[in-house]
Design an enzyme around this catalytic site. Structure first.
Site, PDB file in Angstrom:
ATOM      1  N   GLN A 185      80.398  90.916  22.177  1.00  0.00           N
ATOM      2  CA  GLN A 185      79.207  90.850  21.326  1.00  0.00           C
ATOM      3  C   GLN A 185      79.435  89.980  20.098  1.00  0.00           C
ATOM      4  O   GLN A 185      78.520  89.292  19.634  1.00  0.00           O
ATOM      5  CB  GLN A 185      78.780  92.263  20.911  1.00  0.00           C
ATOM      6  CG  GLN A 185      78.399  93.157  22.082  1.00  0.00           C
ATOM      7  CD  GLN A 185      77.405  92.518  23.027  1.00  0.00           C
ATOM      8  OE1 GLN A 185      76.336  92.072  22.616  1.00  0.00           O
ATOM      9  NE2 GLN A 185      77.750  92.461  24.312  1.00  0.00           N
ATOM     10  N   ASP A 190      74.042  93.127  30.251  1.00  0.00           N
ATOM     11  CA  ASP A 190      73.587  91.801  29.824  1.00  0.00           C
ATOM     12  C   ASP A 190      73.070  90.982  30.997  1.00  0.00           C
ATOM     13  O   ASP A 190      72.141  90.186  30.851  1.00  0.00           O
ATOM     14  CB  ASP A 190      74.731  91.041  29.157  1.00  0.00           C
ATOM     15  CG  ASP A 190      75.071  91.571  27.773  1.00  0.00           C
ATOM     16  OD1 ASP A 190      74.234  92.282  27.190  1.00  0.00           O
ATOM     17  OD2 ASP A 190      76.180  91.283  27.277  1.00  0.00           O
TER      18      ASP A 190
END
Length: 413
Positions: free
Chosen positions: A241, A343
């Protein structure tokens, strides 16, 4: 520095406001002017549309193996969102009264697809498929000039989804065009998709004229971990991230100082191996925090206060923590469920609330592309039974015209 940041944001807001008003006033002409100015591309109304054959031509340059991966990801995303479909319903309330809710998809949606390094085919899938499952009739894509030529996998995603209406426009001017319509670009009812601060500001400013998904902030992950999880795995998930954005939030919550120290060391080692280590390093230094707590309940309290975009519960027995997390965009449970599976591949949309908005916002999904309409059927018998109550209610609020609307019917019922 805080004031400088506020000044910078205000400058963006002012610039974007001018662009929106100009596009609203001059339409295609303004779009062409801004495209020349910001993208250094000579755009005309005739060249604005990217046609189906162009999308397919650009998509033909995509790697075949990656296209197959896109197909599997799209299948997973569609299967998940099929579970979110809700039917219209009615029930009989007695005395000839029927009440219900009619579910109707919005008619037109627009998706913004960034250009350059931020052109992610995964975002195309995650934004478009929920709209398609909801039954949106017309989905329009906007993306900066050259973006599809330079990103064949994004074009392949459009082809895979049979999304055949795209326009070569980007930035705040593209959002304005979708919100108000121009001679060439259709007006839509909802705008979704990621973008730079100018795009985000434009979405915020046109909200109310159209709906938007959300104003997205930098990516965030909070990881709750016990000693059974490999520190290298935790570090990798934090950096996954952190590499998004210098402002990304990366937080570890644990109750072992030894684990915290090991993860800290691993982050330093892995940082040097990252292609985007310059971005990730700033995020780790400026926004990285390790919370060492006394108990699982303390960890739960911190997560619910932060309300992060992503939460990972990397524990041998994760259920107590995961079951009590109330404020999060998505919760990834168990050591083999890193944020990255969400994701790209798992199925739920990766369009998630950030900046603590998970306290009251939800992930993008089918319900975001559906309107609910209340349906009320009343009979003469019902008016005869309840009309006097309704009249008195209206008179108590000083609205005698409302009361008259009932009175005139009561004597005919």
């Amino acid at each position: 520095s805080l004031l400088a940041s506020d000044d910078f944001q205000q400058n963006i807001e002012n610039t974007v406001h001018e662009i929106i008003e100009d596009v609203r006033r001059r339409g295609d002409e303004a779009l062409c002017d801004y495209t020349k100015r910001f993208d250094e591309f000579d755009l005309t109304p005739e060249s604005m549309r990217v046609y189906e054959e162009d999308i397919h031509r650009y998509a033909s340059d995509a790697d075949d193996e990656l296209v197959e991966i896109l197909q599997q990801a799209a299948k997973n995303i569609r299967e998940f969102h099929n579970q979110q479909v809700e039917d219209s319903w009615e029930y009989y309330a007695g005395d000839g009264i029927r009440l219900g809710v009619r579910q109707t998809p919005i008619q037109r949606a627009g998706i913004y697809i960034p250009g350059g390094k931020a052109a992610y085919p995964s975002s195309v899938l995650m934004n478009v498929i929920p709209a398609q499952v909801a039954g949106v009739e017309r989905i329009v894509a906007v993306t900066p000039p050259r973006a599809l030529e330079e990103n064949p996998l994004v074009a392949a995603a459009l082809k895979l989804l049979n999304l055949n209406e795209a326009y070569r426009i980007g930035g705040a001017q593209a959002i304005a065009a979708l919100a108000y319509g121009t001679q060439t670009v259709p007006q839509v009812h909802k705008i979704v998709g990621p973008g730079n601060p100018y795009v985000q500001s434009a979405k915020r400013q046109v909200y109310g004229v159209v709906d938007i998904d959300m104003v997205a902030g930098p990516s965030e992950v909070a990881i709750v971990a016990d000693e059974t999880c490999d520190p290298a795995w935790i570090a990798a998930d934090l950096l996954a991230q952190a590499e998004h954005d210098e402002m990304a939030g990366v937080w570890l919550i644990c109750w072992s100082r030894e684990l915290a120290a090991s993860v800290f060391d691993e982050v330093q080692v892995q940082l040097d191996l990252l292609d985007r280590n310059d971005i990730a390093r700033v995020a780790v230094i400026d926004r990285g925090i390790i919370f060492i707590v006394q108990s699982e309940d303390d960890a739960i309290a911190i997560v619910n206060h932060i309300a992060p975009e992503h939460v990972e519960v990397l524990m041998a027995e994760p259920d107590h923590v995961s079951d009590n997390i109330k404020n999060a965009g998505a919760v990834f449970i168990g050591r083999y469920a890193p944020t990255v599976v969400g994701d790209y591949f798992a199925g739920p949309s990766h369009v998630l609330p950030t900046n603590r908005t998970a306290r009251f916002f939800s992930p993008l999904g089918v319900p975001d592309f559906v309107k609910r309409t209340s349906v009320i059927r009343y009979s003469g018998r019902a008016i005869e039974r309840f009309g006097e109550m309704i009249e008195k209610f209206a008179i108590a609020e000083g609205l005698t015209g409302h009361a008259k609307s009932i009175t005139i019917r009561r004597h005919k019922a």
